[in-house]
Design an enzyme around this catalytic site. Structure first.
Site, PDB file in Angstrom:
ATOM      1  N   PRO A 110       0.794  -1.223   0.000  1.00 55.05           N
ATOM      2  CA  PRO A 110       0.000   0.000   0.000  1.00 55.05           C
ATOM      3  C   PRO A 110       0.832   1.283   0.000  1.00 55.05           C
ATOM      4  CG  PRO A 110      -0.104  -1.094   2.139  1.00 55.05           C
ATOM      5  CD  PRO A 110       0.543  -2.045   1.185  1.00 55.05           C
ATOM      6  N   ASN A 111       0.320   2.234  -0.761  1.00 51.98           N
ATOM      7  CA  ASN A 111       0.887   3.585  -0.904  1.00 51.98           C
ATOM      8  C   ASN A 111       2.126   3.638  -1.797  1.00 51.98           C
ATOM      9  OD1 ASN A 111      -0.955   5.156   0.830  1.00 51.98           O
ATOM     10  ND2 ASN A 111      -0.160   3.836   2.445  1.00 51.98           N
TER      11      ASN A 111
ATOM     12  N   ARG B  57       4.764  10.787  -3.079  1.00 49.33           N
ATOM     13  CA  ARG B  57       4.635  10.506  -1.654  1.00 49.33           C
ATOM     14  C   ARG B  57       5.948  10.808  -0.924  1.00 49.33           C
ATOM     15  NH1 ARG B  57       4.827   4.435   0.864  1.00 49.33           N
ATOM     16  NH2 ARG B  57       4.400   5.085   2.998  1.00 49.33           N
TER      17      ARG B  57
ATOM     18  N   TYR C 276      11.164   8.831   0.002  1.00 55.55           N
ATOM     19  CA  TYR C 276      11.035   7.773  -1.003  1.00 55.55           C
ATOM     20  C   TYR C 276      11.549   8.160  -2.397  1.00 55.55           C
ATOM     21  CZ  TYR C 276       8.189   5.754   2.682  1.00 55.55           C
ATOM     22  OH  TYR C 276       7.760   5.247   3.889  1.00 55.55           O
TER      23      TYR C 276
ATOM     24  N   ASN D 149       7.936  -5.655  -1.194  1.00 56.09           N
ATOM     25  CA  ASN D 149       7.953  -4.536  -0.245  1.00 56.09           C
ATOM     26  C   ASN D 149       6.539  -4.476   0.321  1.00 56.09           C
ATOM     27  OD1 ASN D 149       7.927  -2.180   1.187  1.00 56.09           O
ATOM     28  ND2 ASN D 149       9.061  -0.992  -0.339  1.00 56.09           N
TER      29      ASN D 149
ATOM     30  N   ALA E 184       3.476  -0.690   4.777  1.00 48.54           N
ATOM     31  CA  ALA E 184       2.999  -0.624   6.171  1.00 48.54           C
ATOM     32  C   ALA E 184       2.592  -1.991   6.709  1.00 48.54           C
ATOM     33  CB  ALA E 184       1.829   0.355   6.265  1.00 48.54           C
TER      34      ALA E 184
ATOM     35  N   GLU F 140      12.770  -9.401   0.972  1.00 53.25           N
ATOM     36  CA  GLU F 140      11.984  -8.257   1.449  1.00 53.25           C
ATOM     37  C   GLU F 140      12.809  -6.987   1.233  1.00 53.25           C
ATOM     38  OE1 GLU F 140      11.025  -8.605   5.598  1.00 53.25           O
ATOM     39  OE2 GLU F 140      10.073  -6.617   5.695  1.00 53.25           O
TER      40      GLU F 140
ATOM     41  N   HIS G  10      12.884  -2.704   1.662  1.00 56.21           N
ATOM     42  CA  HIS G  10      12.337  -1.426   2.132  1.00 56.21           C
ATOM     43  C   HIS G  10      13.193  -0.313   1.555  1.00 56.21           C
ATOM     44  CE1 HIS G  10       9.437  -3.199   4.814  1.00 56.21           C
ATOM     45  NE2 HIS G  10      10.373  -4.081   5.148  1.00 56.21           N
TER      46      HIS G  10
ATOM     47  N   ARG H 268      13.828   5.026  11.581  1.00 47.33           N
ATOM     48  CA  ARG H 268      12.612   5.852  11.530  1.00 47.33           C
ATOM     49  C   ARG H 268      11.803   5.633  12.824  1.00 47.33           C
ATOM     50  NH1 ARG H 268       9.677   5.251   6.003  1.00 47.33           N
ATOM     51  NH2 ARG H 268       8.607   7.075   6.879  1.00 47.33           N
TER      52      ARG H 268
HETATM   53  C1  DQA Z   1       8.492   1.118   3.428  1.00 49.70           C
HETATM   54  C2  DQA Z   1       8.630   1.440   4.919  1.00 49.70           C
HETATM   55  C3  DQA Z   1       7.306   1.268   5.634  1.00 49.70           C
HETATM   56  O1  DQA Z   1       7.459   1.591   7.024  1.00 49.70           O
HETATM   57  C4  DQA Z   1       6.260   2.196   5.060  1.00 49.70           C
HETATM   58  O2  DQA Z   1       5.012   1.958   5.672  1.00 49.70           O
HETATM   59  C5  DQA Z   1       6.161   2.088   3.581  1.00 49.70           C
HETATM   60  C6  DQA Z   1       7.382   1.936   2.783  1.00 49.70           C
HETATM   61  C7  DQA Z   1       9.784   1.388   2.659  1.00 49.70           C
HETATM   62  O3  DQA Z   1       9.886   0.932   1.523  1.00 49.70           O
HETATM   63  O4  DQA Z   1      10.673   2.098   3.146  1.00 49.70           O
HETATM   64  O5  DQA Z   1       5.079   2.242   3.004  1.00 49.70           O
HETATM   65  O6  DQA Z   1       8.198  -0.265   3.288  1.00 49.70           O
END
Ligand code: DQA
Length: 143
Positions: A11-12, A19, A24, A75, A78, A99, A101, A108
């Site tokens: 998500p997102n 964003r 990012y 990825n 959240a 995985e 990120h 963070r």
């Molecule tokens: C994320 C880190 C997560 O905490 C966050 O909710 C994301 C992106 C990252 O790629 O740094 O949506 O997975």
């Protein structure tokens, strides 16, 4: 015939580029897709990049990868921090799963420090920006 790899973004991440660019970056998800397909081609991989904000769809995609034994780069965004259903789906993967990120979740907010997914993956790449996806593909291509 190229080996297939599925890249799954949660998500997102569809809003990459707009964003929180200070965290990012300014590359959009569409640009990321093109970049990973091109990079995969150089590595001899057929890369399928998908993004969803829907938990149901993400679980269906993970099940599909499990059934086809396709290596996965994920990825979970959240969901990483609390979603046991996604973790249970990832636990069913038999082929390697990396995985990724984009940001360094360890530096963070406290709630981002732990990933419930990490216990079920082959390895994790954190904090190296979008390069993390490429590094994951490169590892999958050579292992
Ligand atoms: C994320 C880190 C997560 O905490 C966050 O909710 C994301 C992106 C990252 O790629 O740094 O949506 O997975």
């Amino acid at each position: 015939m190229s080996r297939s790899v599925t890249v799954l973004n949660g998500p997102n991440l569809g809003r990459l580029g707009r964003r929180e660019p200070q965290i990012y970056g300014t590359t959009t998800h569409d640009d990321l897709v093109l970049r990973l397909i091109d990079y995969g081609r150089e590595l001899g991989l057929n890369v399928d990049v998908r993004q969803t904000d829907s938990e149901e769809l993400m679980i269906a995609w993970i099940h599909e990868a499990a059934d086809k034994r396709t290596p996965v780069v994920i990825n979970p965004a959240a969901w990483s921090h609390y979603n046991i259903a996604i973790a249970d789906a990832v636990a069913q993967l038999e082929a390697p799963c990396i995985e990724v990120h984009i940001s360094n979740i360890a530096t963070r907010e406290e709630f981002r420090h732990h990933s419930v997914i990490s216990a079920y993956v082959t390895g994790t790449i954190v904090g190296l920006g979008l390069r993390g996806y490429e590094l994951a593909l490169s590892w999958l291509a050579t292992s």
